[in-house]
Design a protein around this motif. Sequence first.
Motif, short mmCIF file in Angstrom:
data_model
loop_
_atom_site.label_atom_id
_atom_site.label_comp_id
_atom_site.label_asym_id
_atom_site.label_seq_id
_atom_site.Cartn_x
_atom_site.Cartn_y
_atom_site.Cartn_z
N LEU A 168 0.81 -1.22 0.00
CA LEU A 168 0.00 0.00 0.00
C LEU A 168 0.84 1.27 0.00
N ASN A 169 2.10 1.16 0.39
CA ASN A 169 3.00 2.31 0.28
C ASN A 169 3.58 2.44 -1.12
N LYS A 170 3.83 1.30 -1.76
CA LYS A 170 4.46 1.32 -3.08
C LYS A 170 3.48 1.57 -4.21
N TYR A 171 2.27 1.00 -4.10
CA TYR A 171 1.28 1.10 -5.18
C TYR A 171 0.10 1.93 -4.68
N GLN A 172 -0.06 3.08 -5.28
CA GLN A 172 -1.06 4.04 -4.80
C GLN A 172 -2.41 3.84 -5.49
N ASN A 173 -3.42 4.49 -4.90
CA ASN A 173 -4.78 4.52 -5.47
C ASN A 173 -5.39 3.12 -5.62
N ILE A 174 -5.16 2.25 -4.64
CA ILE A 174 -5.80 0.94 -4.61
C ILE A 174 -7.26 1.16 -4.19
N ARG A 175 -8.19 0.60 -4.93
CA ARG A 175 -9.61 0.84 -4.66
C ARG A 175 -10.31 -0.31 -3.94
N GLU A 176 -9.72 -1.52 -4.01
CA GLU A 176 -10.30 -2.64 -3.27
C GLU A 176 -9.19 -3.58 -2.86
N ILE A 177 -9.25 -4.04 -1.62
CA ILE A 177 -8.31 -5.03 -1.14
C ILE A 177 -9.10 -6.22 -0.64
N TRP A 178 -8.61 -7.40 -1.00
CA TRP A 178 -9.37 -8.64 -0.82
C TRP A 178 -8.76 -9.50 0.27
N PHE A 179 -9.55 -9.84 1.28
CA PHE A 179 -9.15 -10.77 2.32
C PHE A 179 -10.17 -11.92 2.35
N ASP A 180 -9.69 -13.12 2.58
CA ASP A 180 -10.63 -14.23 2.74
C ASP A 180 -10.15 -15.16 3.85
N GLY A 181 -10.95 -16.18 4.12
CA GLY A 181 -10.62 -17.13 5.16
C GLY A 181 -10.32 -18.50 4.60
N ALA A 182 -10.03 -18.59 3.30
CA ALA A 182 -9.77 -19.89 2.67
C ALA A 182 -8.55 -20.55 3.31
N LYS A 183 -8.71 -21.82 3.72
CA LYS A 183 -7.61 -22.55 4.34
C LYS A 183 -7.99 -24.01 4.46
N ASP A 184 -7.03 -24.87 4.22
CA ASP A 184 -7.24 -26.31 4.40
C ASP A 184 -7.48 -26.57 5.90
N PRO A 185 -8.54 -27.34 6.23
CA PRO A 185 -8.80 -27.64 7.65
C PRO A 185 -7.63 -28.31 8.34
N LYS A 186 -6.75 -28.97 7.57
CA LYS A 186 -5.59 -29.65 8.15
C LYS A 186 -4.40 -28.72 8.33
N ALA A 187 -4.53 -27.48 7.85
CA ALA A 187 -3.42 -26.54 7.94
C ALA A 187 -3.18 -26.12 9.39
N GLN A 188 -2.00 -25.60 9.65
CA GLN A 188 -1.66 -25.13 10.99
C GLN A 188 -2.63 -24.03 11.44
N ASN A 189 -2.87 -24.00 12.72
CA ASN A 189 -3.72 -22.94 13.26
C ASN A 189 -2.91 -21.67 13.46
N VAL A 190 -3.51 -20.56 13.10
CA VAL A 190 -2.90 -19.27 13.34
C VAL A 190 -4.02 -18.24 13.45
N SER A 191 -3.87 -17.30 14.35
CA SER A 191 -4.86 -16.24 14.51
C SER A 191 -4.48 -15.07 13.61
N TYR A 192 -5.40 -14.70 12.73
CA TYR A 192 -5.17 -13.52 11.88
C TYR A 192 -5.63 -12.28 12.65
N TYR A 193 -4.81 -11.27 12.70
CA TYR A 193 -5.17 -10.03 13.40
C TYR A 193 -5.89 -9.09 12.44
N PHE A 194 -7.09 -9.53 12.03
CA PHE A 194 -7.83 -8.79 11.01
C PHE A 194 -8.07 -7.34 11.40
N SER A 195 -8.41 -7.08 12.64
CA SER A 195 -8.68 -5.70 13.07
C SER A 195 -7.45 -4.82 12.86
N ASP A 196 -6.27 -5.36 13.17
CA ASP A 196 -5.03 -4.61 12.95
C ASP A 196 -4.80 -4.38 11.46
#
Length: 496
Positions: free
Chosen positions: A184-212
Amino acid sequence: MGRVLWRSSMLVSVILVTVIFQLSIGRHEKVATPPPLPILPLPSYSQLKWQQREIIMFLHFGVNTFSDREWGSGHEKASIFNPSGLNASQWASVAAEAGISLMILTAKHHDGFCLWPSKYTPHSVISSPWKSGKGDVVQDFVNAATAQRIDVGIYLSPWDKHDPRYGHDVPYNEYYLAQLQELLNKYQNIREIWFDGAKDPKAQNVSYYFSDWFSMVKELQSSINIFSDSGPDVRWVGDETGTAGNTCWSTINRTSLSIGNPDITEYLNTGDPRGTDWLPAECDVSIREGWFWHKSESPKKLSELLDIYYNSVGKNCVLLLNVPPNTTGLISDTDAHRLKEFRSAINTIFHHNLAESCSIKVSSLRGGKEGVFGPENMLDSDHLWSYWAPMEDGGKKEHWIEIRSRDGNLRFNVIRIQEAIGFGQRIKEHEIYVDGKVIINATTVGYKRLHRLLQDVEHAHVVTIRIINARGVPLISSIGLHFDPFWHSRLTVPRK
């Protein structure tokens, strides 16, 4: 005696004020009736602009393009990323011909390979043979889109199957936030940023700090719309087929949402009339079966794409259509042709509004005949701030619009209704009649509702739209009767 004189004096004063007021009105034009009060929640400026785009483009591109996979393992060698003829200008030209105003690129997918030269990992274009490790796909993408006056968005996958910090909350969130800031510092005027929760159920657990993450995004580029299962600006529709619910509210309760939760898909699909947050839905689907390009696949038929359009844009959503570049680094000719064909079909269907040649009557007018909320507002080109407004309910629950043919020869198979959503989404239930016979029973409208009929209506005299339940008085910004020549339902009788 004193009381009599006081009352006489007061009476004279009232008469004088009344006369002065009437004279003042006479010397000036009539004061316009103000608009009705909005019904909260309301969309932001950036949400309104997003809604008007109607169709936007996703570009899935990365090591999966070369490994012929949908989800990479994270162990792919960077050396496999080597598009021989990558030309982001071709992507933008294809998008421009299709009338696309926003393109979103997978800057990093689940495999962790970065399409820009990130200083936080060597697993990027730096380690690939493409342009001898000196290329930057994201920069090429931004430059090409900007040259075509197309806005850009990025997808940075929260799930990273390559980075060893994944599975360790603090180190991984520090890494992810660093890359977010880098982009976001290098590429300006971004109009949409995409986040999702896609993950294999067998993948390692990690807490995403979405609010941050969300706070950082808004700090760096405040005009961005953030997409995720829980917004805060745009929500997922709950499926990847490009299909919204038959009832689809732009309002919802964010406190009931969580990213990656499979139990909320129905709620995401329909929204909530009692929702306290304006969070419209985006429908994502690929032009092919897969999200990444695969030689064995072909683009969907035009009829399938039109079905998707009616079930997404036609149900108060924005359609995010994925068009993946191939191993050469170009959008395939077959996909480009189908996308252009898709836009041409939409233009053909909606370029002519039969209602414009009809007389329009309504149940009532806010401010009376001299007001500024007349039915003619439903036939102009402003689909946000120009609208028909009836008188306040006063206990009356139904309002109607009558579209009457001047020659009794209307032929159509698509009915369009749009609300002035700048004042909130209002309609809960509506019906449509043709020559007194009910043909549609439906619920929400929102920014745009398209009813594609099971068979053509021919020689119609009167079309009546009845709003039978709404949150306050309905405000209708646009109506239309259209003919879709590409639509052939199973009930359509072939003509000789």
